[in-house]
Design a protein around this motif. Structure first.
Motif, mmCIF file in Angstrom:
data_model
loop_
_atom_site.group_PDB
_atom_site.id
_atom_site.type_symbol
_atom_site.label_atom_id
_atom_site.label_comp_id
_atom_site.label_asym_id
_atom_site.label_seq_id
_atom_site.Cartn_x
_atom_site.Cartn_y
_atom_site.Cartn_z
ATOM 1 N N ASP A 1 0.812 -1.220 0.000
ATOM 2 C CA ASP A 1 0.000 0.000 0.000
ATOM 3 C C ASP A 1 0.847 1.271 0.000
ATOM 4 O OD1 ASP A 1 -2.398 -1.358 -0.026
ATOM 5 O OD2 ASP A 1 -2.519 -1.477 2.153
ATOM 6 N N ASP A 2 2.096 1.180 0.470
ATOM 7 C CA ASP A 2 2.987 2.337 0.484
ATOM 8 C C ASP A 2 3.910 2.256 -0.728
ATOM 9 O OD1 ASP A 2 1.964 3.251 2.937
ATOM 10 O OD2 ASP A 2 3.328 1.947 4.063
ATOM 11 N N GLU B 1 -6.710 8.498 6.665
ATOM 12 C CA GLU B 1 -5.723 7.472 7.013
ATOM 13 C C GLU B 1 -4.738 7.241 5.871
ATOM 14 O OE1 GLU B 1 -5.562 2.751 8.431
ATOM 15 O OE2 GLU B 1 -7.450 3.686 7.805
ATOM 16 N N TYR B 2 -5.226 7.392 4.639
ATOM 17 C CA TYR B 2 -4.413 7.108 3.463
ATOM 18 C C TYR B 2 -4.269 8.382 2.631
ATOM 19 C CZ TYR B 2 -2.489 3.994 -0.144
ATOM 20 O OH TYR B 2 -1.661 3.341 -1.023
ATOM 21 N N TYR C 1 0.655 6.520 0.486
ATOM 22 C CA TYR C 1 1.224 6.133 1.781
ATOM 23 C C TYR C 1 0.216 6.427 2.890
ATOM 24 C CZ TYR C 1 2.414 11.090 1.395
ATOM 25 O OH TYR C 1 2.364 12.444 1.165
ATOM 26 N N TYR C 2 0.328 5.626 3.961
ATOM 27 C CA TYR C 2 -0.517 5.843 5.126
ATOM 28 C C TYR C 2 -0.025 7.070 5.896
ATOM 29 C CZ TYR C 2 -2.850 1.379 4.416
ATOM 30 O OH TYR C 2 -3.594 0.357 3.888
#
Length: 356
Positions: free
Chosen positions: A155-156, A213-214, A234-235
């Motif tokens: 996710d990042d 959050e994201y 990125y979170y």
């Protein structure tokens, strides 16, 4: 007679002496201002000191001495500006070249280890932190994943893709897509190596005033053949770390001409199969079961078009007409008992998005 002459001489002498004394006495009493003596006047007349002494500006030696600018040795010496500059003498970095750099993270200097990469398919060059990021070349994009947790956690990451549309059109499309979820900040932004671009920052939840959050930051960089699109994902916990690393990387981003690399027949066949599996999640199980005749086959291939035929378990046939350069694909189909001939459908996509 002699006595008389003597007396006359004596009287004349005394008279002369008296006159002289009177003159001398009168001179000493005549004025309050003392008069200079004859010797002093004589000395002043004989020694005209300062008025006749040449001044410094009149000294021949000084007036004839060349100035610094007129000195032949100095004017012939090359100046610093004539020396080759560092940028002139240092060639561009080669793909795979590694070097160290210093960046600022949370107010502290940190040494990062960069590797220079080049993508002729997407059309860009950039330096990335090869110790903390995993670089992958995927269908139609280059990705840089956070090495911690990869490949399970993806996710990042930073991704770079290209579009044949102009930067303004692409930026408007991205804004429309993200505006339902984020409050967006769109601005003209300067990248050190690439110049002016459009930056879209998605760091606030829609209608809440809070950070989500994201997070995402998108750079749309103009190019002669369209634009390049770099997106940071990125979170929020990684905003100060990974987010800043991505921002430093983007300052090394450079647009280069794309080299059109055609898709091979095997790549096209595999991509169409992946596309069909995605559209119909049950299809792969049907194929593996082998109960129905299902399959893909290349029916024609040349420099301008690749055609992949798909026979469905329903009995219908579809032909995927693929541009091997752009990847743009349209579909025709024939359904026995319903159609009398092959017909073009409204279905279209880019097969590069489904390459392995």
């Amino acid at each position: 007679m002699r006595k008389t002459m003597f007396k006359l001489s004596l009287f004349a002498a005394l008279l002369s002496a008296g006159v002289l004394m009177a003159v001398l006495c009168g001179c000493s009493k005549g004025g309050d201002t003392p008069q200079p003596s004859q010797s002093a006047v004589s000395q002043q007349a004989e020694a005209p000191a300062e008025e006749e002494t040449p001044t410094e500006t009149e000294t021949p030696a000084e007036t004839e001495t060349p100035t610094e600018a007129e000195t032949p040795v100095e004017t012939e010496t090359p100046t610093e500006m004539e020396e080759p500059s560092e940028t002139d003498s240092v060639p561009g970095r080669q793909a795979g070249e590694r070097y160290d750099n210093t960046i600022i993270l949370e107010g502290m200097e940190e040494t990062v280890h960069y590797e220079h990469m080049r993508s002729d398919v997407i059309g860009f060059e950039m330096d990335y932190d090869y110790e903390l990021l995993v670089h992958t070349s995927e269908a139609g994009r280059e990705c840089f994943y956070n090495a911690y947790g990869y490949p399970e956690q993806t996710d990042d990451y930073l991704e770079v893709a290209y579009s044949t549309e102009d930067a303004e059109t692409v930026a408007a499309s991205i804004t429309d897509r993200l505006s339902d979820e984020y409050e967006l900040n769109t601005e003209t932004f300067h990248l050190d190596a690439a110049g002016e671009c459009i930056r879209i920052v998605a760091d606030e939840e829609k209608g809440t005033g809070r950070m989500p959050e994201y997070l995402q930051t998108i750079y749309v960089i103009p190019a002669e053949d369209g634009c390049r699109v770099a997106t940071e994902h990125y979170y929020i916990a990684e905003a100060e770390g990974l987010g800043h690393r991505f921002a430093y990387m983007m300052q090394t981003f450079t647009v280069i001409p794309r080299q059109e690399v055609g898709i091979t027949g095997d790549q096209a066949l595999s991509a169409v199969r992946n596309y069909c599996y995605e559209r119909n999640p049950d299809l792969e199980g049907i194929v593996n079961a082998g109960e129905y005749p299902v399959g893909w086959e290349i029916t024609s291939e040349d420099e301008t078009e690749i055609v992949v035929w798909f026979r469905s378990y329903t009995g219908s046939s579809s032909w995927y007409h693929i541009d091997p350069i752009s990847g743009e694909t349209y579909v025709t189909e024939y359904v026995p008992g319903i159609m009398t001939e092959e017909q073009r459908t409204e279905e279209s996509f880019n097969v590069r998005e489904y390459l392995d």
